[in-house]
Design an enzyme around this catalytic site. Structure first.
Site, PDB file in Angstrom:
ATOM      1  N   GLU A   1       0.826  -1.205   0.000  1.00  0.00           N
ATOM      2  CA  GLU A   1       0.000   0.000   0.000  1.00  0.00           C
ATOM      3  C   GLU A   1       0.860   1.255   0.000  1.00  0.00           C
ATOM      4  O   GLU A   1       0.609   2.198  -0.756  1.00  0.00           O
ATOM      5  CB  GLU A   1      -0.942   0.005   1.197  1.00  0.00           C
ATOM      6  CG  GLU A   1      -1.855   1.237   1.214  1.00  0.00           C
ATOM      7  CD  GLU A   1      -2.892   1.180   2.304  1.00  0.00           C
ATOM      8  OE1 GLU A   1      -3.866   0.432   2.144  1.00  0.00           O
ATOM      9  OE2 GLU A   1      -2.720   1.878   3.324  1.00  0.00           O
TER      10      GLU A   1
ATOM     11  N   ARG B   1      -4.346  32.034 -22.037  1.00  0.00           N
ATOM     12  CA  ARG B   1      -4.664  33.195 -21.218  1.00  0.00           C
ATOM     13  C   ARG B   1      -3.688  34.339 -21.494  1.00  0.00           C
ATOM     14  O   ARG B   1      -2.467  34.131 -21.481  1.00  0.00           O
ATOM     15  CB  ARG B   1      -4.607  32.795 -19.755  1.00  0.00           C
ATOM     16  CG  ARG B   1      -4.740  33.934 -18.749  1.00  0.00           C
ATOM     17  CD  ARG B   1      -6.144  34.381 -18.599  1.00  0.00           C
ATOM     18  NE  ARG B   1      -6.280  35.311 -17.481  1.00  0.00           N
ATOM     19  CZ  ARG B   1      -7.278  36.163 -17.353  1.00  0.00           C
ATOM     20  NH1 ARG B   1      -8.232  36.198 -18.276  1.00  0.00           N
ATOM     21  NH2 ARG B   1      -7.345  36.956 -16.305  1.00  0.00           N
TER      22      ARG B   1
END
Length: 358
Positions: free
Chosen positions: A221, A247
């Site tokens: 994990e 942008r």
């Protein structure tokens, strides 16, 4: 498998995303063929989790799948009997059931060896479990839980035992869903065990072997739970670059400003560094050389770079970062959370230091 069916009936997509991912083989990629897996290894599994996260842009589903893969499936495959694997592992692999790992407690936190849930043997060979668990990933819809309990006194190394507890067992109560600010779509809850009786064959490995089960689960994990974040970072970087190109400020695209270019490069460095270490760790697991120090190193490094990446991301968008459509603040919350689950960054540092002889 009533837990998954009940959850799927209430979920927005009817649980199809989970079923589709499992039935297309994602959850079975790493496991060997003798256990019903595809036998393609850990690196392939990590790549699949990355791709799922990058495609969806959401952390919850791939995180939940990864939690089942590493902390539930791995221990059952490694320690389960043939009967246990047939009853539990096979449905998990094909998307007919969901699994959860229940170790964390309110007062234990990352100190899993201080847990207080107990399991006492009964005269008929069964066991009575009593205690509480919290932050159980997949708990609200899980059909089977790997539960750690204390079965003896003295050294923790010999006093823990793992049990496979099906949903619906008498005395086993699944608590309410835990509200959280990160990991959108992942389901967490607490558990209550009150004279929860399970048969002797519910033990995963033998009595007193719980630490071995825990360490096996944590080794995988901690190494791979953050695989989906690589996909999330890759998507965010791609979208950020596009925003910088499109942008304009003061008559020029943002991408023409050195401050923006440097910020994007730093994000690229964090992504590349995290990805390279994660993949190298997966190759070590495929070669059978993964150890706890390497797992902790991977967890610490990937979460650190994820947070560095997300330190830059909002400033790339400026005020637009507060808009949900950018996903910037959602990713920041995911990054902060990554420092704490599967053991905190401080815990990983402790493990690494001890491995260095400090």
């Amino acid at each position: 498998m009533a837990g998954f069916r009940a959850w799927a009936a209430k979920s927005p997509d009817g649980g199809t995303a989970w079923r589709d991912a499992s039935r297309q083989g994602l959850t079975s990629l790493a496991l060997p063929e003798e256990h019903g897996g595809a036998g393609l290894g850990y690196e392939t599994a990590c790549l699949a989790l990355e791709a799922l996260a990058e495609e969806t842009g959401r952390s919850g589903l791939p995180f939940s799948l990864a939690a089942q893969m590493w902390a539930c499936q791995e221990p059952i495959a490694a320690f389960g009997t043939s009967e246990q694997r047939a009853r539990y592992l096979t449905p998990l692999l094909v998307g007919d059931a969901v699994g959860a790992f229940a170790a964390t407690e309110y007062d234990a936190g990352s100190d899993l060896l201080s847990l207080k849930t107990t399991a006492a043997p009964a005269a008929d060979g069964s066991w009575l479990l009593n205690g509480t668990k919290t932050f159980v990933t997949n708990g609200p819809m899980a059909d089977v839980f790997v539960v750690l309990a204390r079965t003896g006194e003295g050294s923790t190394l010999a006093s823990l035992t793992a049990f496979l507890v099906p949903r619906g067992t008498t005395g086993f109560t699944v608590g309410k869903r835990i509200d959280k600010a990160a990991l959108d779509g992942a389901e967490l809850c607490s558990l209550e065990l009150t004279d929860c009786r399970v048969p002797g064959e519910a033990r995963l490995a033998g009595t007193g072997d719980g630490v071995a089960v825990l360490m096996h689960a944590m080794r995988y994990e901690r190494a791979f739970i953050l695989a989906p974040t690589i996909g999330l970072m890759a998507r965010a970087l791609k979208e950020g670059v596009q925003h910088a190109r499109m942008r304009e400020q003061f008559g020029r695209p943002l991408s023409s400003y050195d401050a923006i270019r440097q910020r994007v490069v730093r994000m690229h460095v964090s992504l590349t560094s995290a990805r390279e270490l994660l993949h190298a760790t997966a190759r070590a697991a495929d070669a059978g050389t993964l150890d706890h120090q390497r797992s902790s190193l991977t967890k610490l490094h990937v979460s650190t770079e994820f947070n560095r990446f997300c330190t830059e991301l909002p400033d790339l968008y400026g005020g637009y970062s507060v808009l949900a459509e950018t996903g910037a603040l959602r990713l920041v919350a995911d990054a902060v959370a990554s420092r704490y689950y599967s053991g905190t960054s401080d815990m990983q540092t402790k493990i690494i230091a001890e491995g260095l002889g400090l």
